[in-house]
Write a protein that holds these residues in place. Structure first.
Motif, PDB file in Angstrom:
ATOM      1  N   PRO A  22       2.880  -2.463  -8.378  1.00  0.00           N
ATOM      2  CA  PRO A  22       1.821  -1.597  -8.937  1.00  0.00           C
ATOM      3  C   PRO A  22       1.304  -2.096 -10.282  1.00  0.00           C
ATOM      4  O   PRO A  22       0.109  -2.001 -10.561  1.00  0.00           O
ATOM      5  CB  PRO A  22       2.522  -0.234  -9.078  1.00  0.00           C
ATOM      6  N   TRP A 136       0.417  -4.006   3.298  1.00  0.00           N
ATOM      7  CA  TRP A 136       1.070  -2.705   3.093  1.00  0.00           C
ATOM      8  C   TRP A 136       2.154  -2.492   4.149  1.00  0.00           C
ATOM      9  O   TRP A 136       3.251  -1.992   3.836  1.00  0.00           O
ATOM     10  CB  TRP A 136       0.060  -1.572   3.168  1.00  0.00           C
ATOM     11  N   VAL A 337      -0.399   1.388  -2.196  1.00  0.00           N
ATOM     12  CA  VAL A 337       0.829   0.862  -2.809  1.00  0.00           C
ATOM     13  C   VAL A 337       1.802   2.013  -3.058  1.00  0.00           C
ATOM     14  O   VAL A 337       3.005   1.909  -2.783  1.00  0.00           O
ATOM     15  CB  VAL A 337       0.514   0.122  -4.126  1.00  0.00           C
TER      16      VAL A 337
END
Length: 377
Positions: A22, A136, A337
């Motif tokens: 992140p 992802w 995320v």
């Protein structure tokens, strides 16, 4: 007593690159926005390097991002995925019935007085994810083989259905409901080119590298030596792509913060709802953790590259429709995320498996989930 794998915090079992993902993504977004704002010539340079509406540097970043994940796919297991009718049907329903309809509803609910932004959001809802979803899915330890199949299915449907659904949701349905209508003239050839670049090339490269690597050096070498070396490049490519995408529209985003906030609200709702519906459907259909994760992320993600290209080609680079398309990744990237971490938590709480417990991550999750399904059956 020593900690077991299940007792170890998730962050402690992630690599340094994954652990601070992140932060890296946030920095990439900030760098991109700053470059777009203070180095406007960069945006002109990127636009000057377009071929068929695709910026070559962005295409390069996407190829670097996609290749490592598709090189990890066990293509010998794909046949087992195609036989999973529950997974395929539920993915088609979520992606091509629920997703566009939900975005249409949210766009009209949140932006009834802003037709350009509303149209841009509807276009985003029509562009189903064929690129970043593999990232992802991999980070959340989903089923790589299932992701490859669902992405391929989405690609075919995208070429066939994008223009049809665009006409329906922007012209036909608003007319039926007595709402404002908008036109959308999209070339099927442009959509096919988008799919070829963002999926076809890295898919072919991933398949070829596995076939050649296993044939010449063996499966153990490929899995234990080659895959770990190329794996980090997926995130390098992701960060590079984010910087370039945000650099293209940095000035426009910073000049319209209020509009960005209004566009962000329906997008936040959309990503959360679609991910949640995918998780609920996976549990209801007893798909197990890995394939439920894949279903959820393929439903929640969007092909913002295609959405931006269509909006720019149809309405212009400085249009409200294009701005709405650009805000898509601005919201999607950090939200998905975050959902990666939520999904890893859900694996332990909802499915009784620890996706990161064993070496191999995804493979362990797939095998555990499959075993759980066989026991319940």
């Amino acid at each position: 007593m020593p900690l077991t794998s299940a007792d170890t915090p998730v962050r402690a079992r992630l690599s340094t690159l994954d652990r601070w993902l992140p932060l890296w993504i946030g920095l990439a977004m900030v760098v991109g926005l700053a470059l777009g704002r203070f180095v406007p010539v960069l945006g002109d340079a990127l636009e000057a390097m377009e071929v068929g509406g695709i910026s070559l540097p962005i295409a390069l970043g996407l190829l670097v991002m996609m290749y490592p994940v598709l090189a990890k796919v066990r293509y010998d297991r794909v046949a087992a995925v195609t036989g999973d009718k529950a997974l395929l049907v539920s993915s088609l329903v979520l992606n091509w019935l629920v997703g566009p309809a939900l975005m249409f509803a949210l766009a009209w609910i949140f932006l009834p007085d802003l037709p350009a932004y509303r149209t841009g959001l509807i276009i985003v809802g029509l562009a189903r994810c064929i690129a970043m979803v593999v990232i992802w899915n991999d980070l959340a330890c989903g089923d790589r083989e299932a992701a490859a199949v669902l992405v391929a299915v989405n690609s075919v449907f995208q070429v066939v259905m994008f223009s049809v659904l665009g006409y329906f949701y922007l012209t036909v349905l608003p007319g039926w409901l007595g709402l404002d209508t908008a036109g959308l003239d999209v070339s099927i050839g442009q959509i096919a080119l988008n799919v070829l670049v963002f999926l076809g090339i890295p898919l072919a490269a991933g398949f070829a590298s596995r076939a050649i690597g296993e044939r010449t050096r063996g499966l153990d070498w490929y899995e234990e030596r080659f895959v770990p070396r190329v794996g980090p490049w997926a995130l390098y490519g992701l960060l590079f792509t984010i910087v370039l995408l945000f650099a293209l529209q940095g000035e426009q985003i910073s000049d319209h913060p209020g509009d960005v906030a209004r566009i962000a609200l329906p997008l936040l709702a959309y990503f959360a709802i679609m991910w949640g519906l995918g998780m609920i459907a996976g549990r209801a259909l007893d798909l197990g953790y890995a394939r439920t994760t894949t279903l959820a992320f393929t439903a929640a993600g969007n092909n913002f590259e295609l959405a931006i290209a269509v909006a720019v080609a149809t309405f212009g680079a400085t249009s409200g429709e294009a701005l709405a398309g650009v805000v898509g990744p601005l919201i999607e990237v950090p939200v998905l995320v975050g959902l990666v971490y939520v999904t890893l938590w859900a694996g332990r709480r909802w499915f009784g498996v620890d996706p990161l417990a064993a070496p191999g991550g995804t493979e362990a999750a797939v095998e555990t989930a499959s075993s759980d399904t066989e026991v319940r059956a």
